[in-house]
Design a protein around this motif. Structure first.
Motif, PDB file in Angstrom:
ATOM      1  N   ALA A 197       0.791  -1.211   0.043  1.00 10.07           N
ATOM      2  CA  ALA A 197       0.020  -0.086   0.187  1.00 10.07           C
ATOM      3  C   ALA A 197       0.931   1.206   0.051  1.00 10.07           C
ATOM      4  O   ALA A 197       0.509   2.324  -0.531  1.00 10.07           O
ATOM      5  N   ALA A 198       2.022   1.251   0.779  1.00 10.09           N
ATOM      6  CA  ALA A 198       2.807   2.368   0.810  1.00 10.09           C
ATOM      7  C   ALA A 198       3.361   2.651  -0.647  1.00 10.09           C
ATOM      8  O   ALA A 198       3.644   3.689  -1.092  1.00 10.09           O
ATOM      9  N   ILE A 199       3.918   1.704  -1.349  1.00  6.99           N
ATOM     10  CA  ILE A 199       4.406   1.852  -2.583  1.00  6.99           C
ATOM     11  C   ILE A 199       3.365   2.336  -3.500  1.00  6.99           C
ATOM     12  O   ILE A 199       3.544   3.297  -4.290  1.00  6.99           O
ATOM     13  N   LEU A 200       2.239   1.581  -3.548  1.00  5.32           N
ATOM     14  CA  LEU A 200       0.960   2.311  -4.265  1.00  5.32           C
ATOM     15  C   LEU A 200       0.938   3.801  -4.272  1.00  5.32           C
ATOM     16  O   LEU A 200       0.412   4.583  -5.224  1.00  5.32           O
ATOM     17  N   PRO A 247      -3.988   3.958  -7.780  1.00  6.53           N
ATOM     18  CA  PRO A 247      -4.872   3.495  -6.895  1.00  6.53           C
ATOM     19  C   PRO A 247      -4.586   2.018  -6.568  1.00  6.53           C
ATOM     20  O   PRO A 247      -3.578   1.664  -6.784  1.00  6.53           O
ATOM     21  N   ASP A 248      -5.582   1.583  -5.656  1.00  5.43           N
ATOM     22  CA  ASP A 248      -5.698   0.252  -5.462  1.00  5.43           C
ATOM     23  C   ASP A 248      -5.777  -0.908  -6.159  1.00  5.43           C
ATOM     24  O   ASP A 248      -7.005  -1.190  -6.662  1.00  5.43           O
ATOM     25  N   ILE A 249      -4.633  -1.256  -6.964  1.00  6.80           N
ATOM     26  CA  ILE A 249      -4.812  -2.417  -7.949  1.00  6.80           C
ATOM     27  C   ILE A 249      -4.443  -3.708  -7.515  1.00  6.80           C
ATOM     28  O   ILE A 249      -4.172  -4.512  -8.333  1.00  6.80           O
ATOM     29  N   GLY A 250      -4.433  -3.800  -6.132  1.00  2.00           N
ATOM     30  CA  GLY A 250      -3.812  -5.433  -5.660  1.00  2.00           C
ATOM     31  C   GLY A 250      -2.422  -5.295  -5.384  1.00  2.00           C
ATOM     32  O   GLY A 250      -1.823  -4.347  -5.047  1.00  2.00           O
ATOM     33  N   ALA A 293       2.706  -1.608 -12.348  1.00  2.00           N
ATOM     34  CA  ALA A 293       2.768  -0.585 -12.056  1.00  2.00           C
ATOM     35  C   ALA A 293       2.487   0.530 -13.299  1.00  2.00           C
ATOM     36  O   ALA A 293       1.699   1.560 -13.209  1.00  2.00           O
ATOM     37  N   MET A 294       3.339   0.316 -14.356  1.00  2.00           N
ATOM     38  CA  MET A 294       3.306   0.957 -15.444  1.00  2.00           C
ATOM     39  C   MET A 294       1.866   1.161 -16.247  1.00  2.00           C
ATOM     40  O   MET A 294       1.452   2.352 -16.593  1.00  2.00           O
TER      41      MET A 294
END
Length: 375
Positions: free
Chosen positions: A96-99, A105-108, A175-176
């Motif tokens: 969550a910190a990385i996102l 957004p929260d993409i899992g 992420a990209m």
């Protein structure tokens, strides 16, 4: 992941510290809170690597070996055990910190563990105790790895060890892809005219249009250490729409461009000429990196376009990219070989010659190709 310093200090975010319980030791808090996207992401990776090393002897050895037996990289959330719920919770906090730091957004789960030297897979499966490390930052030539017993070992990136090395990082492609959706939606919202305008006059009888695709690309980087994964490259385009207003567009992922000194043939559309009011466009190639914050990229792009007075006169198309780059912190340009590249004054004719073009930073070489597609 091939590393790039270009967005290392775009946005201050939250710390990723998480406290473990239920038999798992807590990670030591950093002496000062991370201040940049890159700091937060690196801290989260280091914390997760320490957690995995500790949990390896606490019940995850078999699960980790089994999961990595099927591939070089697996989601860190897939390495789990019912007896280590606190471990899973802490890894989720790191994720969550990385996102949040990257403006996603929260993409899992995007965190992963990768076998950096796949030739040791059989040794890992046979029970060899691995070295576990966080994926390092920019320009790292050594890797400080942790053994499950808590001792450490410094590994020279120029010499691949015979001991299995597990590197904890995150899935840059995932992420990209999420970041490209943020940029694409943001660009369409910022410049709705450019998104809506289409001109099929160049193919009005057949309902077609001309697009320019990236036929070939070659990145001229120095050799990366064995523990780095592939690059994640994406591109942004600047131009002037049919209302005589500068704009930028994106959502151009080059996920198969992984390594330097290698020819790739993405066949990916870069420029849709039906969006442009003038035969002039500029490209900037970038790399997904620890410090890449997609919300910040979007804000800087909008700011760069807003700085350019309307119309293409005076090189406004190239100016958009130049101003965009100039808005980035100067200290992030200390090693120019780590940037990707920019290409200016691209015309439709650029896609008909088959001639290789070299970027302004002399890091990338491309060949463009025009294609007629349905409008």
């Amino acid at each position: 992941m091939m590393r790039n310093r270009i967005f290392g200090a775009l946005l201050a975010t939250v710390s990723s510290a998480a406290v473990l319980s239920g038999g798992m030791p807590a990670m030591a808090s950093p002496t000062s809170a991370p201040e940049t996207t890159q700091d937060v992401v690196m801290q989260a990776k280091e914390d997760a690597a320490k957690r995995l090393a500790t949990a390896f002897t606490g019940g995850l050895a078999s699960e980790t070996r089994t999961a990595l037996d099927a591939g070089d990289a697996i989601a860190l959330s897939d390495v789990t055990s019912p007896n280590l719920r606190s471990y899973a919770s802490a890894i989720a906090a790191d994720n969550a910190a990385i996102l949040q730091a990257k403006g996603l957004p929260d993409i899992g789960n995007i965190m992963e563990v990768r076998l950096a030297n796949p030739e040791t897979r059989s040794a890992l499966a046979a029970g060899t105790t691995p070295l576990i490390a966080a994926e390092p930052g920019d320009h790292a030539t050594t890797l400080t790895a942790i053994r499950p017993d808590g001792t450490t070992q410094v590994i020279d990136g120029a010499h691949t060890p015979s001991t299995p090395v597990l590197v904890v990082g995150y899935d840059g492609d995932k992420a990209m892809s999420a970041g490209m959706r943020i940029l694409d939606d943001g660009f369409k919202s910022a410049w709705p005219d450019a998104a809506a305008n289409r001109d099929t006059s160049n193919g009005s009888l057949t309902g077609t249009k001309t697009v320019t695709r990236l036929k070939r690309i070659y990145l001229d980087y120095d050799e990366e250490p064995f523990f780095k994964g592939g690059a994640e490259i994406f591109a942004l385009v600047s131009g002037v729409d049919k209302s005589n207003k500068p704009f930028m567009s994106g959502n151009i992922e080059l996920t198969n461009v992984d390594s330097d000194k290698t020819y790739y043939y993405p066949n990916k559309t870069l420029i849709d000429w039906s969006k442009l009011g003038y035969d002039d466009a500029s490209l900037v190639f970038m790399e997904e990196d620890d410090g890449t914050n997609y919300k910040a990229i979007l804000q800087l792009a909008i700011q760069a376009v807003g700085t350019v007075a309307g119309g293409p006169t005076g090189g406004a198309v190239a100016a958009v990219i130049n101003i965009f780059i100039s808005l980035l912190p100067d200290e992030l340009f200390t090693d120019m070989s780590d940037d990707v590249d920019e290409f200016h004054s691209i015309r439709q004719a650029s896609g008909t010659t088959g001639v290789e073009r070299t970027g302004a930073r002399n890091n990338a070489r491309i060949i463009l190709q025009n294609v007629t597609v349905p409008a």
